[in-house]
Write a protein that holds these residues in place. Structure first.
Motif, PDB file in Angstrom:
ATOM      1  N   THR A   1       0.879  -0.989  -0.079  1.00 17.99           N
ATOM      2  CA  THR A   1       0.149   0.242  -0.146  1.00 17.99           C
ATOM      3  C   THR A   1       0.834   1.344   0.046  1.00 17.99           C
ATOM      4  O   THR A   1       2.009   1.058   0.365  1.00 17.99           O
ATOM      5  N   LEU A   2       0.333   2.308  -0.483  1.00 14.00           N
ATOM      6  CA  LEU A   2       1.067   3.806  -0.328  1.00 14.00           C
ATOM      7  C   LEU A   2       0.736   4.261   0.862  1.00 14.00           C
ATOM      8  O   LEU A   2      -0.519   4.674   1.029  1.00 14.00           O
ATOM      9  N   ASP A   3       1.695   4.745   1.755  1.00 12.51           N
ATOM     10  CA  ASP A   3       1.329   5.410   2.739  1.00 12.51           C
ATOM     11  C   ASP A   3       1.352   6.861   2.686  1.00 12.51           C
ATOM     12  O   ASP A   3       1.326   7.380   1.670  1.00 12.51           O
ATOM     13  N   ASP A   4       1.256   7.555   3.836  1.00 13.44           N
ATOM     14  CA  ASP A   4       0.681   9.019   3.776  1.00 13.44           C
ATOM     15  C   ASP A   4       2.001   9.974   3.103  1.00 13.44           C
ATOM     16  O   ASP A   4       1.835  11.080   2.640  1.00 13.44           O
ATOM     17  N   ARG A   5       3.203   9.220   3.296  1.00 11.67           N
ATOM     18  CA  ARG A   5       4.282   9.974   2.854  1.00 11.67           C
ATOM     19  C   ARG A   5       4.746   9.474   1.631  1.00 11.67           C
ATOM     20  O   ARG A   5       5.690  10.200   0.768  1.00 11.67           O
ATOM     21  N   GLY A   6       3.874   8.579   0.902  1.00 13.12           N
ATOM     22  CA  GLY A   6       4.234   8.313  -0.516  1.00 13.12           C
ATOM     23  C   GLY A   6       5.135   7.127  -0.783  1.00 13.12           C
ATOM     24  O   GLY A   6       5.490   6.791  -1.617  1.00 13.12           O
ATOM     25  N   ASP A   7       5.452   6.585   0.442  1.00  8.43           N
ATOM     26  CA  ASP A   7       6.434   5.484   0.648  1.00  8.43           C
ATOM     27  C   ASP A   7       5.409   4.199   0.481  1.00  8.43           C
ATOM     28  O   ASP A   7       4.152   4.074   0.756  1.00  8.43           O
ATOM     29  N   ILE A   8       6.132   3.231  -0.367  1.00  9.03           N
ATOM     30  CA  ILE A   8       5.284   1.835  -0.626  1.00  9.03           C
ATOM     31  C   ILE A   8       5.543   1.197   0.654  1.00  9.03           C
ATOM     32  O   ILE A   8       6.838   0.579   0.684  1.00  9.03           O
ATOM     33  N   ARG A   9       4.462   0.779   1.300  1.00  6.79           N
ATOM     34  CA  ARG A   9       4.286  -0.295   2.607  1.00  6.79           C
ATOM     35  C   ARG A   9       4.340  -1.751   2.072  1.00  6.79           C
ATOM     36  O   ARG A   9       3.187  -1.906   1.568  1.00  6.79           O
ATOM     37  N   ARG A  10       5.409  -2.400   2.194  1.00  8.16           N
ATOM     38  CA  ARG A  10       4.984  -3.922   1.961  1.00  8.16           C
ATOM     39  C   ARG A  10       4.619  -4.547   3.162  1.00  8.16           C
ATOM     40  O   ARG A  10       5.123  -4.772   4.470  1.00  8.16           O
ATOM     41  N   LEU A  11       3.382  -5.219   3.050  1.00 11.27           N
ATOM     42  CA  LEU A  11       2.744  -6.038   4.160  1.00 11.27           C
ATOM     43  C   LEU A  11       3.026  -7.334   4.168  1.00 11.27           C
ATOM     44  O   LEU A  11       2.787  -7.885   5.096  1.00 11.27           O
ATOM     45  N   ALA A  12       3.653  -7.896   3.084  1.00  8.56           N
ATOM     46  CA  ALA A  12       3.750  -9.437   2.884  1.00  8.56           C
ATOM     47  C   ALA A  12       4.980  -9.468   1.840  1.00  8.56           C
ATOM     48  O   ALA A  12       5.073  -8.654   0.914  1.00  8.56           O
ATOM     49  N   PRO A  13       5.605 -10.485   1.743  1.00  5.30           N
ATOM     50  CA  PRO A  13       6.747 -10.726   0.625  1.00  5.30           C
ATOM     51  C   PRO A  13       6.130 -10.997  -0.746  1.00  5.30           C
ATOM     52  O   PRO A  13       7.081 -11.085  -1.721  1.00  5.30           O
ATOM     53  N   LEU A  14       5.176 -11.185  -0.952  1.00 11.43           N
ATOM     54  CA  LEU A  14       4.472 -11.774  -2.249  1.00 11.43           C
ATOM     55  C   LEU A  14       4.868 -10.754  -3.346  1.00 11.43           C
ATOM     56  O   LEU A  14       4.722  -9.290  -3.273  1.00 11.43           O
ATOM     57  N   ALA A  15       5.555 -11.416  -4.497  1.00  9.39           N
ATOM     58  CA  ALA A  15       5.697 -10.302  -5.525  1.00  9.39           C
ATOM     59  C   ALA A  15       5.451 -11.397  -6.631  1.00  9.39           C
ATOM     60  O   ALA A  15       6.514 -12.136  -7.093  1.00  9.39           O
ATOM     61  N   HIS A  16       4.166 -11.267  -7.354  1.00  7.52           N
ATOM     62  CA  HIS A  16       3.827 -12.227  -8.319  1.00  7.52           C
ATOM     63  C   HIS A  16       3.470 -11.718  -9.458  1.00  7.52           C
ATOM     64  O   HIS A  16       2.544 -10.721  -9.382  1.00  7.52           O
ATOM     65  N   LEU A  17       3.936 -12.040 -10.716  1.00 11.20           N
ATOM     66  CA  LEU A  17       3.568 -11.242 -11.864  1.00 11.20           C
ATOM     67  C   LEU A  17       3.318 -12.489 -12.887  1.00 11.20           C
ATOM     68  O   LEU A  17       4.328 -12.621 -13.765  1.00 11.20           O
ATOM     69  N   ALA A  18       2.143 -13.004 -13.347  1.00 11.08           N
ATOM     70  CA  ALA A  18       1.886 -14.131 -14.404  1.00 11.08           C
ATOM     71  C   ALA A  18       1.356 -13.183 -15.532  1.00 11.08           C
ATOM     72  O   ALA A  18       0.726 -12.162 -15.430  1.00 11.08           O
ATOM     73  N   PHE A  19       2.206 -13.464 -16.454  1.00 12.75           N
ATOM     74  CA  PHE A  19       2.027 -12.760 -18.005  1.00 12.75           C
ATOM     75  C   PHE A  19       2.017 -13.884 -18.988  1.00 12.75           C
ATOM     76  O   PHE A  19       2.710 -15.066 -18.830  1.00 12.75           O
ATOM     77  N   GLY A  20       1.723 -13.410 -20.094  1.00 12.18           N
ATOM     78  CA  GLY A  20       1.937 -14.214 -21.410  1.00 12.18           C
ATOM     79  C   GLY A  20       1.098 -13.453 -22.447  1.00 12.18           C
ATOM     80  O   GLY A  20       0.477 -12.655 -22.506  1.00 12.18           O
ATOM     81  N   GLU A  21       1.529 -14.034 -23.706  1.00 10.13           N
ATOM     82  CA  GLU A  21       0.808 -13.578 -25.020  1.00 10.13           C
ATOM     83  C   GLU A  21      -0.663 -13.893 -24.838  1.00 10.13           C
ATOM     84  O   GLU A  21      -0.942 -14.903 -24.310  1.00 10.13           O
ATOM     85  N   GLN A  22      -1.397 -13.081 -25.471  1.00 12.12           N
ATOM     86  CA  GLN A  22      -2.792 -13.187 -25.454  1.00 12.12           C
ATOM     87  C   GLN A  22      -3.168 -14.498 -26.321  1.00 12.12           C
ATOM     88  O   GLN A  22      -4.209 -15.223 -25.739  1.00 12.12           O
ATOM     89  N   ASP A  23      -2.542 -14.893 -26.972  1.00 17.83           N
ATOM     90  CA  ASP A  23      -2.719 -16.188 -27.711  1.00 17.83           C
ATOM     91  C   ASP A  23      -2.339 -17.433 -27.205  1.00 17.83           C
ATOM     92  O   ASP A  23      -2.443 -18.863 -27.819  1.00 17.83           O
ATOM     93  N   GLY A  24      -1.638 -17.379 -26.021  1.00 17.29           N
ATOM     94  CA  GLY A  24      -1.113 -18.605 -25.467  1.00 17.29           C
ATOM     95  C   GLY A  24       0.373 -19.136 -25.721  1.00 17.29           C
ATOM     96  O   GLY A  24       0.602 -20.165 -25.248  1.00 17.29           O
ATOM     97  N   THR A  25       0.728 -18.488 -26.931  1.00 15.22           N
ATOM     98  CA  THR A  25       2.074 -18.902 -27.074  1.00 15.22           C
ATOM     99  C   THR A  25       3.254 -18.172 -26.387  1.00 15.22           C
ATOM    100  O   THR A  25       3.183 -17.508 -25.680  1.00 15.22           O
ATOM    101  N   VAL A  26       4.297 -19.128 -26.200  1.00 19.96           N
ATOM    102  CA  VAL A  26       5.438 -18.870 -25.263  1.00 19.96           C
ATOM    103  C   VAL A  26       6.720 -18.211 -26.357  1.00 19.96           C
ATOM    104  O   VAL A  26       7.564 -19.309 -26.857  1.00 19.96           O
ATOM    105  N   SER A  27       6.412 -17.140 -26.466  1.00 22.62           N
ATOM    106  CA  SER A  27       7.411 -16.378 -27.482  1.00 22.62           C
ATOM    107  C   SER A  27       8.744 -15.996 -26.882  1.00 22.62           C
ATOM    108  O   SER A  27       9.109 -16.042 -25.687  1.00 22.62           O
ATOM    109  N   ALA A  28       9.722 -15.731 -27.820  1.00 21.55           N
ATOM    110  CA  ALA A  28      10.981 -15.445 -27.413  1.00 21.55           C
ATOM    111  C   ALA A  28      11.052 -14.246 -26.314  1.00 21.55           C
ATOM    112  O   ALA A  28      11.721 -14.123 -25.235  1.00 21.55           O
ATOM    113  N   ARG A  29      10.006 -13.341 -26.767  1.00 19.39           N
ATOM    114  CA  ARG A  29      10.049 -12.026 -25.753  1.00 19.39           C
ATOM    115  C   ARG A  29       9.361 -12.395 -24.508  1.00 19.39           C
ATOM    116  O   ARG A  29       9.976 -11.840 -23.452  1.00 19.39           O
TER     117      ARG A  29
END
Length: 311
Positions: free
Chosen positions: A129-157
């Motif tokens: 969350t962003l606190d009153d000073r504009g700092d990013i306050r981390r409440l848990a260690p989770l850092a998850h970013l699932a991503f992929g091409e819309q057509d489901g291919t696993v491209s080089a990029r």
């Protein structure tokens, strides 16, 4: 890899900070006021007995004059149109845009503006969350970013982006169907948001009240029925994980939507709830509780707009 992070709030700022700390070439596209604050204090990630202070690369829209390999788009849905206009100069022929918004309407807008070949699907999970000073306050260690091409291919990029993210300590799976993963996150966030916003309480306050335990499962049934009708059924393990969050006695958990609501700020009602209930009607799925949550948030939205304009 040249990386542009659009927005330096609780989500984009956290992922960008992880990438910058790992030595990646990261620039944040921010509004002038946020740029001034970050130049004064630095980009700070605090909480869990540690603090990082970074001097981030910053650019405002009028200064953006180069293209990037990867754009992480992390803004509120209410700022999407302006953000797309601002970041347009950063998008070249080889640029990959990974949006970190919840829901689906943003994907339609990005496809229309930049073309589906430039846009990947993305599902972000952090507890910050962003606190009153504009700092990013981390409440848990989770850092998850699932991503992929819309057509489901696993491209080089995709493979290249995954290597960069994982090198920064970000869990970056590439699901077989990123659109399905986006639907499942949408089901979770609307269930969680509706439970707390309708009842104006934390998960525990709702669950521990007489009649409270029935609300979470009922809302989940509606949202999951829409996802199933759209071709993205929610598996039992996903349903169980959502129920574990919204059916927890004594839990202090609330989503960012609830914090916006109770603070008198605008919410992403149309992007998260209005779009979902519209799709439900198109698919012939009744959603009375989600309709009620949508109406509740729309009343709040109109009240906020009236206070802002003085109408």
């Amino acid at each position: 890899m040249r990386i542009l992070v659009v927005g330096a709030g609780a989500t984009g700022g956290y992922f960008g900070a992880l990438l910058a700390r790992a030595g990646e070439d990261v620039t944040f596209l921010v509004r002038p006021a946020r740029a001034a604050a970050l130049r004064e204090r630095g980009l700070r990630v605090v909480g869990r007995d540690e603090e990082w202070i970074l001097e981030p690369g910053l650019v405002t829209a009028d200064e953006l004059n180069r293209t990037y390999d990867l754009v992480l788009l992390s803004v509120k849905s209410t700022g999407l149109e302006r953000a797309m206009a601002d970041l347009a100069p950063a998008v070249g022929l080889e640029t990959a845009i990974v949006p970190l918004l919840n829901g689906f309407a943003h994907l339609d807008a990005l496809n229309a503006r930049f073309g589906p070949s430039a846009v990947l699907g993305g599902v972000a999970k952090v507890v910050t969350t962003l606190d009153d000073r504009g700092d990013i306050r981390r409440l848990a260690p989770l850092a998850h970013l699932a991503f992929g091409e819309q057509d489901g291919t696993v491209s080089a990029r995709v493979e290249r982006i995954r290597a960069v993210l994982e090198g920064a300590g970000i869990d970056a799976p590439v699901p077989g169907n990123v659109l399905t993963a986006m639907w499942h996150k949408w089901v979770f966030i609307t269930t969680f948001g509706a439970v707390t916003s309708l009842m104006r309480g934390t998960v525990g306050e709702v669950y521990d009240a007489p009649g409270g335990p029935a609300l979470g499962p009922a809302l989940l049934d509606e949202a999951a029925a829409v996802a199933g009708a759209a071709g993205h059924p929610v598996p039992e393990e996903e349903r169980a994980a959502t129920l574990a969050v919204v059916s927890a006695s004594g839990s202090p958990m609330v989503p960012s939507l609830y914090r916006d609501l109770t603070s008198g700020h605008p919410t992403e009602v149309e992007h998260l709830f209005g779009d979902l209930t519209t799709r439900a009607r198109t698919l012939g799925i009744p959603t009375p509780l989600l309709d009620l949550a949508t109406l509740h948030l729309r009343v709040h939205q109109r009240r906020v707009a009236a206070a802002t304009t003085g109408a």
